[in-house]
Design an enzyme around this catalytic site. Structure first.
Site, PDB file in Angstrom:
ATOM      1  N   HIS A  49     117.480 -34.453  41.584  1.00  0.00           N
ATOM      2  CA  HIS A  49     117.558 -32.996  41.406  1.00  0.00           C
ATOM      3  C   HIS A  49     118.453 -32.389  42.470  1.00  0.00           C
ATOM      4  CE1 HIS A  49     114.077 -33.869  43.999  1.00  0.00           C
ATOM      5  NE2 HIS A  49     114.356 -32.747  44.630  1.00  0.00           N
ATOM      6  N   HIS A  59     119.026 -28.768  44.518  1.00  0.00           N
ATOM      7  CA  HIS A  59     118.475 -27.450  44.850  1.00  0.00           C
ATOM      8  C   HIS A  59     119.620 -26.428  44.838  1.00  0.00           C
ATOM      9  CE1 HIS A  59     114.555 -28.847  46.715  1.00  0.00           C
ATOM     10  NE2 HIS A  59     115.256 -29.961  46.860  1.00  0.00           N
ATOM     11  N   ASP A  67     111.882 -23.583  41.640  1.00  0.00           N
ATOM     12  CA  ASP A  67     111.104 -24.413  42.558  1.00  0.00           C
ATOM     13  C   ASP A  67     109.777 -23.693  42.828  1.00  0.00           C
ATOM     14  OD1 ASP A  67     111.966 -26.681  45.010  1.00  0.00           O
ATOM     15  OD2 ASP A  67     110.107 -25.544  45.151  1.00  0.00           O
ATOM     16  N   ILE A  68     108.691 -24.444  42.778  1.00  0.00           N
ATOM     17  CA  ILE A  68     107.357 -23.849  42.907  1.00  0.00           C
ATOM     18  C   ILE A  68     107.065 -23.420  44.347  1.00  0.00           C
ATOM     19  CG2 ILE A  68     105.932 -25.914  43.339  1.00  0.00           C
ATOM     20  CD1 ILE A  68     105.245 -23.271  40.646  1.00  0.00           C
TER      21      ILE A  68
HETATM   22  P1  5GP Z   1     112.581 -32.924  47.460  1.00  0.00           P
HETATM   23  O1  5GP Z   1     112.185 -34.101  46.576  1.00  0.00           O
HETATM   24  O2  5GP Z   1     113.960 -32.421  47.141  1.00  0.00           O
HETATM   25  O3  5GP Z   1     112.357 -33.203  48.907  1.00  0.00           O
HETATM   26  O4  5GP Z   1     111.575 -31.743  47.111  1.00  0.00           O
HETATM   27  C1  5GP Z   1     111.098 -31.522  45.804  1.00  0.00           C
HETATM   28  C2  5GP Z   1     111.073 -30.037  45.486  1.00  0.00           C
HETATM   29  O5  5GP Z   1     110.375 -29.916  44.243  1.00  0.00           O
HETATM   30  C3  5GP Z   1     110.340 -29.184  46.516  1.00  0.00           C
HETATM   31  O6  5GP Z   1     111.180 -28.102  46.892  1.00  0.00           O
HETATM   32  C4  5GP Z   1     109.090 -28.717  45.778  1.00  0.00           C
HETATM   33  O7  5GP Z   1     108.701 -27.413  46.110  1.00  0.00           O
HETATM   34  C5  5GP Z   1     109.468 -28.840  44.307  1.00  0.00           C
HETATM   35  N1  5GP Z   1     108.348 -29.182  43.455  1.00  0.00           N
HETATM   36  C6  5GP Z   1     107.450 -30.179  43.656  1.00  0.00           C
HETATM   37  N2  5GP Z   1     106.559 -30.223  42.650  1.00  0.00           N
HETATM   38  C7  5GP Z   1     106.907 -29.244  41.789  1.00  0.00           C
HETATM   39  C8  5GP Z   1     106.365 -28.797  40.544  1.00  0.00           C
HETATM   40  O8  5GP Z   1     105.366 -29.308  40.032  1.00  0.00           O
HETATM   41  N3  5GP Z   1     106.994 -27.764  39.930  1.00  0.00           N
HETATM   42  C9  5GP Z   1     108.099 -27.171  40.471  1.00  0.00           C
HETATM   43  N4  5GP Z   1     108.644 -26.157  39.772  1.00  0.00           N
HETATM   44  N5  5GP Z   1     108.648 -27.566  41.634  1.00  0.00           N
HETATM   45  C10 5GP Z   1     108.056 -28.581  42.293  1.00  0.00           C
END
Ligand code: 5GP
Length: 133
Positions: free
Chosen positions: A92, A94, A28-29
């Site tokens: 996804h 985590h 995660d970035i």
């Molecule tokens: P959620 O959709 O579960 O609320 O959050 C999406 C997750 O994806 C976040 O933790 C965010 O940091 C991660 N994320 C968003 N864009 C990118 C990206 O371009 N690359 C990576 N490696 N992680 C990402």
């Protein structure tokens, strides 16, 4: 196309830790902890529980394999699991190395690592996974 589909297609970079024909795991970035990994199906489906049974169970098994390597690579008590999906509309899971319940608090400020640190973390996880093969 989601940002994760772009990662799958190699259009944007990611620190990948594991890959199969159907699934991908990468750092995660904006991590909550060192070794915060996302596992995804390569197929672009928004909501985790809309995945068909086969793809869903395969993703969970893939997550289990990645979590086992992750726990060997990163010093922690357990690997926490979370499903949020409010930011990226591509299913996804985590996987978050944790020592305290607060390590899974998504409202907390995210950590910041240098590209060198992220590279080294991904390498450690890949190495640990190799030993499991
Ligand atoms: P959620 O959709 O579960 O609320 O959050 C999406 C997750 O994806 C976040 O933790 C965010 O940091 C991660 N994320 C968003 N864009 C990118 C990206 O371009 N690359 C990576 N490696 N992680 C990402």
């Amino acid at each position: 196309m989601t940002i994760f589909s772009k990662i799958v297609a190699g259009e944007i970079p990611a620190y990948k830790v594991a890959e199969t024909i159907d699934y991908l795991a990468f750092l995660d970035i904006n991590p909550l902890a060192e070794g915060h990994v996302l596992v995804i199906p390569k197929k672009e489906v928004d909501y985790l529980f809309d995945l068909d049974d086969e793809l869903y169970t395969g993703l969970q098994i893939f997550a289990k394999i990645v979590a086992t390597g992750l726990r060997k690579a990163i010093s922690c008590k357990r690997i926490g699991v979370a499903v949020i999906g409010l930011e990226v509309p591509h299913a996804h899971i985590h996987l978050i190395p944790m020592n305290n319940v607060s390590d899974l608090n998504f409202a907390r400020p995210k950590l910041s690592f240098t590209p060198e640190q992220l590279h080294a973390t991904a390498e450690k996880i890949r190495e640990a996974l190799k030993q499991d093969e």
